[in-house]
Scaffold this active site. Structure first.
Site, PDB file in Angstrom:
ATOM      1  N   TYR A  84      67.043  58.422  60.498  1.00 55.28           N
ATOM      2  CA  TYR A  84      66.798  59.833  60.268  1.00 55.28           C
ATOM      3  C   TYR A  84      67.466  60.683  61.348  1.00 55.28           C
ATOM      4  CZ  TYR A  84      63.312  57.321  57.583  1.00 55.28           C
ATOM      5  OH  TYR A  84      62.708  56.432  56.771  1.00 55.28           O
TER       6      TYR A  84
ATOM      7  N   SER B  13      60.402  52.372  54.707  1.00 52.67           N
ATOM      8  CA  SER B  13      61.774  52.801  54.388  1.00 52.67           C
ATOM      9  C   SER B  13      62.834  51.722  54.571  1.00 52.67           C
ATOM     10  CB  SER B  13      62.151  54.033  55.212  1.00 52.67           C
ATOM     11  OG  SER B  13      61.441  55.159  54.756  1.00 52.67           O
TER      12      SER B  13
ATOM     13  N   LYS C 279      64.633  50.689  51.531  1.00 48.62           N
ATOM     14  CA  LYS C 279      65.711  51.511  50.983  1.00 48.62           C
ATOM     15  C   LYS C 279      67.087  50.843  51.136  1.00 48.62           C
ATOM     16  CE  LYS C 279      62.981  55.621  52.083  1.00 48.62           C
ATOM     17  NZ  LYS C 279      62.829  56.805  52.952  1.00 48.62           N
TER      18      LYS C 279
ATOM     19  N   TYR D 232      58.894  54.167  43.660  1.00 45.33           N
ATOM     20  CA  TYR D 232      59.234  54.462  45.058  1.00 45.33           C
ATOM     21  C   TYR D 232      58.078  54.120  45.997  1.00 45.33           C
ATOM     22  CZ  TYR D 232      60.181  57.191  49.263  1.00 45.33           C
ATOM     23  OH  TYR D 232      60.346  57.573  50.571  1.00 45.33           O
TER      24      TYR D 232
ATOM     25  N   VAL E 190      58.381  53.683  58.729  1.00 45.55           N
ATOM     26  CA  VAL E 190      57.251  54.226  59.470  1.00 45.55           C
ATOM     27  C   VAL E 190      56.104  53.222  59.606  1.00 45.55           C
ATOM     28  CG1 VAL E 190      57.794  56.623  58.954  1.00 45.55           C
ATOM     29  CG2 VAL E 190      56.248  55.350  57.431  1.00 45.55           C
TER      30      VAL E 190
END
Length: 311
Positions: free
Chosen positions: A245, A66, A69, A193, A263
């Site tokens: 998160y 992530s 992103k 993605y 992760v």
């Protein structure tokens, strides 16, 4: 701060982390990530003068997941500007990164670009008008350009592993498609993605790639303006509030720096005006963030007085 002082701090923190036994658990739900050695640890800090302080497994590539992103958000804002915010919000979610609950309540608009649904929407915005391979090439070249390293690649085994097991992400994408948030074929968007999350980078490469966010959008070594200062500030703001998160508040409380976790166990953290920092320890806490990565950044931020909230 002298180079020697920074080098010593990074080495001592890495040495301390390598002795710790409370390392968290690797991300077992992605089979390829479950194989990573939980004892791995790397830390790199690149300061405003370009000095690189590195320790541990600083040059071992890992799946950035992530953290990618941050860079896809930067690209999407460069392509369509603030129109992106018609498709994705900027608020913390307070829910797990792969939750579908808010999408149903908020008519398919993801809370922010860093939860999975939001990043899928951002990926869809970048993909528009292009073939998936072209879009992936653009994302990869952007990271290679930022880091000054053309050797950065996608780990195809991790990407394939994610595609085989990414049922929740497929559900998120199809749900957003039903509300018109996604405009491309779902398989195209998900393919891009999964592959950009499977980009492999070392702490050194990642810290170098993040430098523009620490220096008002500009690479301090070349002077090249990657994004306008206001945009860099806003990306940092979203990293601070949404980058971990439903553990983002705890990270802000303990570390006090904008950051984005993955992760795969990596974290990119930004000390505005001071440094870009990358840490990797694959064991995760209950929220999916690196257990020792956060601990190392908390010590580093406190020791160097880098928290944006003051020493």
């Amino acid at each position: 701060m002298s180079n020697a002082t920074l080098d010593r701090a990074v080495k001592e923190i890495a040495d301390e982390m390598m002795k710790r036994t409370d390392r968290g658990e690797v991300a077992s739900y992605i089979p390829e990530l479950a194989r990573i050695d939980v004892n791995s640890f790397g830390l790199v800090v690149v300061d405003t003068n370009g000095h690189v302080a590195a320790a541990g497994d600083a040059d071992t590539p890992f799946s950035i997941q992530s953290i990618s992103k941050v860079f896809t958000l930067t690209l999407a804002l460069g392509m369509i500007g603030d129109r992106l915010w018609e498709r994705v919000g900027r608020e913390p979610s307070g829910s797990p990164f792969n939750s579908i609950v808010q999408l149903e309540r908020e008519r398919g608009i993801p809370r922010n670009p860093f939860i999975n649904a939001g990043a899928i929407a951002v990926t869809d915005a970048i993909l528009s008008g292009h073939q998936p391979k072209e879009t992936l090439g653009e994302i990869l070249r952007f990271l290679q350009f930022l880091s000054g390293d053309s050797s950065i690649t996608i780990d195809d085994a991790v990407a394939a592993s994610e595609q085989r097991t990414g049922f929740r992400n497929a559900a998120l994408a199809n749900y957003m498609k039903s509300f018109g948030v996604l405009t491309n074929p779902v398989d195209f968007t998900l393919g891009v993605y999964f592959h950009h999350c499977a980009i492999a980078m070392s702490c050194r490469q990642l810290a170098l790639a993040g430098r523009f966010l620490a220096h008002s959008g500009r690479n301090p070594s070349t002077g090249f303006l990657v994004v306008q200062p206001e945009r860099a500030r806003r990306i940092n703001a979203i990293m601070m509030t949404c980058g971990h998160y439903d553990g983002s508040g705890e990270f802000a409380y303990r570390v006090g720096l904008p950051g984005k976790s993955g992760v795969g166990g990596g974290i990119l953290a930004i000390a505005p005006g001071k440094a870009s920092i990358a840490v990797w320890s694959p064991g995760l806490d209950a929220n999916g963030n690196s257990e020792l990565g956060r601990a190392a950044l908390e010590i580093l931020s406190k020791r160097l007085g880098w928290s944006i909230f003051g020493a």
